[in-house]
Design a protein around this motif. Sequence first.
Motif, PDB file in Angstrom:
ATOM      1  N   TYR A 487       0.838  -1.209   0.000  1.00  0.00           N
ATOM      2  CA  TYR A 487       0.000   0.000   0.000  1.00  0.00           C
ATOM      3  C   TYR A 487       0.875   1.264   0.000  1.00  0.00           C
ATOM      4  O   TYR A 487       0.592   2.227  -0.722  1.00  0.00           O
ATOM      5  N   ARG A 488       1.938   1.233   0.833  1.00  0.00           N
ATOM      6  CA  ARG A 488       2.821   2.404   0.892  1.00  0.00           C
ATOM      7  C   ARG A 488       3.506   2.640  -0.449  1.00  0.00           C
ATOM      8  O   ARG A 488       3.649   3.784  -0.901  1.00  0.00           O
ATOM      9  N   GLN A 490       2.324   1.783  -3.370  1.00  0.00           N
ATOM     10  CA  GLN A 490       1.316   2.298  -4.303  1.00  0.00           C
ATOM     11  C   GLN A 490       1.086   3.791  -4.093  1.00  0.00           C
ATOM     12  O   GLN A 490       0.997   4.559  -5.060  1.00  0.00           O
ATOM     13  N   ASN A 491       0.987   4.213  -2.822  1.00  0.00           N
ATOM     14  CA  ASN A 491       0.774   5.632  -2.530  1.00  0.00           C
ATOM     15  C   ASN A 491       1.964   6.469  -2.984  1.00  0.00           C
ATOM     16  O   ASN A 491       1.797   7.562  -3.532  1.00  0.00           O
ATOM     17  N   LEU A 492       3.171   5.934  -2.746  1.00  0.00           N
ATOM     18  CA  LEU A 492       4.366   6.659  -3.171  1.00  0.00           C
ATOM     19  C   LEU A 492       4.401   6.763  -4.685  1.00  0.00           C
ATOM     20  O   LEU A 492       4.708   7.829  -5.243  1.00  0.00           O
ATOM     21  N   ARG A 494       1.853   6.686  -6.712  1.00  0.00           N
ATOM     22  CA  ARG A 494       0.810   7.612  -7.140  1.00  0.00           C
ATOM     23  C   ARG A 494       1.266   9.062  -6.963  1.00  0.00           C
ATOM     24  O   ARG A 494       1.049   9.914  -7.823  1.00  0.00           O
ATOM     25  N   SER A 495       1.927   9.334  -5.833  1.00  0.00           N
ATOM     26  CA  SER A 495       2.412  10.689  -5.566  1.00  0.00           C
ATOM     27  C   SER A 495       3.463  11.103  -6.589  1.00  0.00           C
ATOM     28  O   SER A 495       3.429  12.222  -7.121  1.00  0.00           O
TER      29      SER A 495
END
Length: 722
Positions: A487-488, A490-492, A494-495
């Motif tokens: 998840y981390r 994926q968020n990174l 995406r950012s």
Amino acid sequence: MQQIPDEILDAIESIHLPYMPQTLLRFLQVVDNDNASVNELATLVRQNPSLCARLLTIANSAAMRHGKEITSIEQCLITLGTRLVRTLAACLAIQSVFDRTAGDATYDYTGFWMHSLRVAEIARAFAEKINFPGSDEAYLAGLLHDIGQLMLLGGVGESYGALLVCSSDEDALLAIEGPVLGTDHAVVGAWLVDRWELTSFVADAILFHHNSAAEIAYADRLSQILWSAHVVSGIHNISTLTSEEQPPEMAAAESLLGLDLAEIAAVSVQSEEDVAVLAAAFGITPTDDPRTHPYSSITFENPVSGRSGDEAQAELESAVRDMSLLQSLQHNLFGHADEAEMLIAARESARILFGLQKVGFLSIDPDQRFLVAPDIAGQPPLLKRLEIRLEPPTSLAAVTTLGDHPSSTFDEHPPGDVSLVDIQVVRAMSSEGVLYVPMHGRKGPIGIMICGLSTLQYKRISNRITWMTSFAHISAVSIEACRELGYREQNLTRSLTDRFEKNARKIIHEAGNPLSIIKNYLKIVSQKQPADSGISQELEILREEIDRVVNIVQSLSRTDITAPSQERVDVNAVIEGMLALYGEAFFSDRHIVLEKKLAPALSLVSGERDGLKQLLLNLLKNASEALSDQDTLTISTNDKIRYKDGLYVEIQVADSGPGLPHEVMQRLFQPLETSRPGHSGLGLAIVGELVERMGGHITCNSNGAGTTFTILLPLAEMVDPA
């Protein structure tokens, strides 16, 4: 062939094998070293019959072998992979420690270990001397010829231990195994190897190694080699024997192998020396006891029950012990690449630690509504088709998942009703019943571990269910951490993607303006030229190139990139245009000889015009930078080349230069990590990607005296519906 009684078969199916602690410890040390080679690990596995049997059993399972039988130790280790082997090694060590601290009787395996290695060494030497093609196969048969003894000891336990105690040698043991157990260690060892489904006589050789000399004379060559090795290993002072003094079995071995007494004696003496060296290396002191089978030595008291009468204190100490033992397992589980790998490692670990054969998993789906089977190799096919509703919890599987304690279909008073779906799980696991173990992470339940069991197996593991719960918790925590890391990431990602898109839009805006101005200016210049001027054609090529650059720049801002539509492309026309635009700068000005050999009336291909330009530009630019004064570049085309699945247009770009560097050939069409300024190897990577995207094929031949790239692009008529 003698059949194995059901109760014995049920007991040995778990393949619960004791290990020589010295060799297992050394294997643990080496496997934990990232620099250790497969050959180093294989050497250690060859010196441990239990470890060899366990790893070969896992590697030859349906989930691992992928239709290919595995007979060599190196092949076995490669199939399993370093991460899984490391996890399995930790499990084997934990299992050994658990058995020791749980109050199980301990046995001396020194004689067994040295005898197994001696027979293996002698069998390999005999195979080499008589030119038998499978010397490694002979070694494997020798190493595992008595593995049935360890399987019976691990499965039947004390009752088999009693037979070991009252046996003076292996022949005496064999004589009482049959009447008491209804089977013997040769039959059990052959049964294990039969499970690997090898096209080999290793199982037969193990089965026949106690047969008479008259019977073995009619067996296969491998069986004769192992039988002879086993006979020779049991003869003491063989080097001083005369022909008159040798036992009848020795004379039979000479006849079977076609070797004389002196040759056999030399092999025997050498094997003794080799095994003595190994024993010294492992710190194993040979005993005076002549027995070649395990025998009981010391019984360790249970440190938990013996240290305190307080039941709560005993449970606390047990939990601390379990946590310390499982800490290394948690570390190894988390070292696997993804959740699927973790589950496979957890399954194989459970099989080793708890003597289980049928292990499966159900995970809570993302919507938290159902239990579903994760898609991993080796899951029972019917289990993959089940969906078990969690709310309301109308099945034992659902109740166990949401609860804190294991439950089974064998329980008199289970926490929930055994529903039809639980019966389907039992049938899917092909077992008499199932044990459900909840998998709870730090944030809550993630699923359950399912163990398919018989009644006897359930009774045997009932004292380990608490430990199994700890194991399931550690597996769940590792999987939970893996998901959080995902998840981390994926968020990174995406950012970073959002930031990149913003910057890309700025670049497109700033680059688009001057490119538009240049394109309009070229149009004005073209209109001022006479109609028959060749310059107008060159200016049109420049305008096309500007359009291509604009498209490339604009694609930087698109995250939902779709494959461009296929066109009907004239390859010769594209080549002519690229050479008109870049030929002078890339080749003429650098005194590089450029030759064209373009096939007339070339068929159209199905592809992308801009993509073809881009890949040709990369190849031409690379050639220009690699070639020197008076070197030659030849670009040619050929029509209707037949290759595998159809007809293609062939493009060849060949040069007389020095050839591609070694690091480029090693990772052709992949980006390179190189220290050369301005060169990352991306050009060839882009070429490979573009050819693949157009449904073509590309090869490269570079031998230090020139480089030739050959590209095949499918004919348009192959792709078009018409």
